[in-house]
Scaffold this active site. Structure first.
Site, mmCIF file in Angstrom:
data_model
loop_
_atom_site.group_PDB
_atom_site.id
_atom_site.type_symbol
_atom_site.label_atom_id
_atom_site.label_comp_id
_atom_site.label_asym_id
_atom_site.label_seq_id
_atom_site.Cartn_x
_atom_site.Cartn_y
_atom_site.Cartn_z
ATOM 1 N N LYS A 36 31.883 43.234 25.448
ATOM 2 C CA LYS A 36 32.432 43.608 26.762
ATOM 3 C C LYS A 36 32.290 45.116 27.016
ATOM 4 O O LYS A 36 31.857 45.538 28.090
ATOM 5 C CB LYS A 36 33.904 43.183 26.819
ATOM 6 C CG LYS A 36 34.683 43.688 28.008
ATOM 7 C CD LYS A 36 34.279 43.032 29.298
ATOM 8 C CE LYS A 36 35.012 43.653 30.480
ATOM 9 N NZ LYS A 36 34.565 43.132 31.746
ATOM 10 N N THR A 54 40.720 42.733 28.351
ATOM 11 C CA THR A 54 39.762 43.701 27.801
ATOM 12 C C THR A 54 40.557 44.746 27.034
ATOM 13 O O THR A 54 41.333 45.505 27.638
ATOM 14 C CB THR A 54 38.965 44.405 28.929
ATOM 15 O OG1 THR A 54 38.263 43.420 29.663
ATOM 16 C CG2 THR A 54 37.973 45.402 28.339
ATOM 17 N N LYS A 80 39.065 52.970 32.038
ATOM 18 C CA LYS A 80 39.654 52.391 30.818
ATOM 19 C C LYS A 80 38.558 51.856 29.894
ATOM 20 O O LYS A 80 38.541 52.130 28.697
ATOM 21 C CB LYS A 80 40.612 51.252 31.208
ATOM 22 C CG LYS A 80 41.207 50.512 30.029
ATOM 23 C CD LYS A 80 41.894 49.217 30.452
ATOM 24 C CE LYS A 80 41.275 48.036 29.779
ATOM 25 N NZ LYS A 80 41.873 46.756 30.060
HETATM 26 P P1 NAD Z 1 46.493 43.065 36.599
HETATM 27 O O1 NAD Z 1 47.205 44.341 36.365
HETATM 28 O O2 NAD Z 1 46.225 42.615 38.009
HETATM 29 O O3 NAD Z 1 47.300 41.849 35.880
HETATM 30 C C1 NAD Z 1 47.955 41.961 34.662
HETATM 31 C C2 NAD Z 1 49.215 41.109 34.762
HETATM 32 O O4 NAD Z 1 49.861 41.093 33.480
HETATM 33 C C3 NAD Z 1 50.226 41.660 35.761
HETATM 34 O O5 NAD Z 1 50.526 40.648 36.708
HETATM 35 C C4 NAD Z 1 51.440 42.024 34.906
HETATM 36 O O6 NAD Z 1 52.672 41.819 35.552
HETATM 37 C C5 NAD Z 1 51.260 41.101 33.721
HETATM 38 N N1 NAD Z 1 51.942 41.543 32.508
HETATM 39 C C6 NAD Z 1 51.926 42.773 31.921
HETATM 40 N N2 NAD Z 1 52.683 42.762 30.805
HETATM 41 C C7 NAD Z 1 53.186 41.499 30.679
HETATM 42 C C8 NAD Z 1 54.033 40.872 29.753
HETATM 43 N N3 NAD Z 1 54.541 41.529 28.711
HETATM 44 N N4 NAD Z 1 54.353 39.579 29.947
HETATM 45 C C9 NAD Z 1 53.857 38.898 30.996
HETATM 46 N N5 NAD Z 1 53.038 39.445 31.922
HETATM 47 C C10 NAD Z 1 52.721 40.737 31.768
HETATM 48 O O7 NAD Z 1 45.129 43.157 35.768
HETATM 49 P P2 NAD Z 1 43.803 42.281 35.972
HETATM 50 O O8 NAD Z 1 42.921 42.922 36.980
HETATM 51 O O9 NAD Z 1 44.180 40.856 36.121
HETATM 52 O O10 NAD Z 1 43.111 42.528 34.540
HETATM 53 C C11 NAD Z 1 43.579 41.881 33.366
HETATM 54 C C12 NAD Z 1 42.596 42.181 32.242
HETATM 55 O O11 NAD Z 1 41.291 41.725 32.625
HETATM 56 C C13 NAD Z 1 42.452 43.686 31.937
HETATM 57 O O12 NAD Z 1 42.358 43.844 30.545
HETATM 58 C C14 NAD Z 1 41.156 44.063 32.646
HETATM 59 O O13 NAD Z 1 40.498 45.159 32.021
HETATM 60 C C15 NAD Z 1 40.350 42.791 32.510
HETATM 61 N N6 NAD Z 1 39.316 42.581 33.545
HETATM 62 C C16 NAD Z 1 39.595 42.829 34.860
HETATM 63 C C17 NAD Z 1 38.610 42.631 35.817
HETATM 64 C C18 NAD Z 1 38.863 42.879 37.291
HETATM 65 O O14 NAD Z 1 37.893 42.875 38.077
HETATM 66 N N7 NAD Z 1 40.116 43.062 37.709
HETATM 67 C C19 NAD Z 1 37.336 42.172 35.426
HETATM 68 C C20 NAD Z 1 37.097 41.906 34.080
HETATM 69 C C21 NAD Z 1 38.102 42.109 33.140
#
Ligand code: NAD
Length: 295
Positions: free
Chosen positions: A171, A96, A246
């Protein structure tokens, strides 16, 4: 079945990648966390070395990263996806991020001849694990047609929302509704308490009346009426308040660029800012009910 590079194995990315593995795709993961990589390997995937190596061998790249700056750097930097991906590789960003960020990356991808979609999701960690996510997909008809079978292994509802960036637009509009409606439902429960009205009784009425909405019936912010909601487990996320903030900030930013007034969206963003600043970044966003009650 495809060779897929999956970048970002966090709360959402790991279960999504696991569903791709289950359906027979060869998934090589990348993450900054060794633990996340180990868990993908346990689920039958492979741990990647460098981004360049993994992407060069992939037919499809899926990214699930925290914010626009991560997406822009993973795709656009000198050693990024756009430099190393093989000709014909399909690019799917499920993070997102800001609409403008998504359009920028899509423009860079198009200039290099890649099909790319922005495909953010709704449905949370539970939906990611169950493979029932909703995908909002921005991109050309061709890119959408190629992405659809991959997305179907991770989700149940796949909507082609229009051109590049339109998935992100859908979204943040959806999540602005969610943020506002969660505050509305929480205020109603806070007021009910002051009026001596039992929470379950308010639920019994509002869930069958014009106050009915997802924040009430699927994610009720007070313990009791909806056993699966985070209110019943001390407001552990779920969907963290920092993530909601966010998304509300992204909505406000885009609304201001577009010249559209969103007064309730602005108010919800302000309330979530106060909630997060009070030490609740990692608390589920429905915990705002406690804040509104003055706890
Ligand atoms: P998270 O922080 O759990 O996971 C993100 C992952 O990306 C981490 O494991 C981190 O180590 C990795 N990362 C960061 N930079 C990196 C790089 N350069 N190379 C490789 N890996 C890297 O976040 P999440 O909860 O999985 O959310 C991810 C996305 O999904 C966000 O944009 C969030 O807004 C969206 N989202 C989350 C939810 C939810 O319920 N958690 C729901 C819908 C959408």
């Amino acid at each position: 079945m495809s060779r897929i590079a999956f970048v970002g194995l966090g709360n959402m990315g790991l279960p999504m990648a696991t569903n791709l593995v289950r359906t027979g795709h060869v998934v090589t993961g990348l993450d900054l966390s060794g633990d996340a990589l180990a868990r993908l390997v346990e689920a039958g995937g492979r741990a990647g070395g460098s981004l360049g190596e993994v992407v060069a061998e992939a037919e499809v790249v899926v990214t699930m990263l925290p914010e626009g700056r991560h997406v822009e750097s993973v795709y656009g930097e000198e050693n990024g996806v756009l430099t190393h991906a093989a000709s014909g590789c399909l690019l799917i960003d499920c993070s997102t991020i800001h609409v403008e960020s998504a359009r920028k990356v899509a423009g860079l991808a198009a200039a290099r001849g890649f099909d790319m979609v922005d495909a953010p999701v709704s449905g949370g960690v539970g939906g990611a694990a169950a493979g029932t996510l909703t995908f909002m997909v921005g991109g050309s008809d061709v890119a959408f047609g190629r992405a659809r079978p991959i997305l179907e292994t991770m989700g149940k509802t796949i909507v082609h929302t229009g051109g590049a960036g339109s998935g992100q637009a859908a979204k943040i509009c959806n999540n602005m509704i969610l943020g506002i409606s969660m505050v509305a439902v929480s205020e109603a429960f806070a007021l009910a308490e002051k009026l001596g009205l039992d929470a379950q009784k308010l639920y019994d009425v509002a869930s069958k009346s014009s106050g009915q909405c997802w924040s009430l019936t699927s994610y009720c912010p007070v313990p009791g009426p909806v056993p699966t909601s985070p209110a019943n487990r001390g407001y552990q996320p779920g969907f963290a308040a920092a993530m909601m903030l966010k998304d509300l900030k992204l909505a406000q930013d885009v609304a201001s660029l577009a010249g559209q007034a969103t007064p309730l969206g602005a108010e919800a963003a302000q309330l979530y800012r106060l909630f997060v600043d009070a030490g609740n970044a990692g608390v589920d966003f429905s915990g705002i009910v406690r804040f509104l009650k003055g706890a």
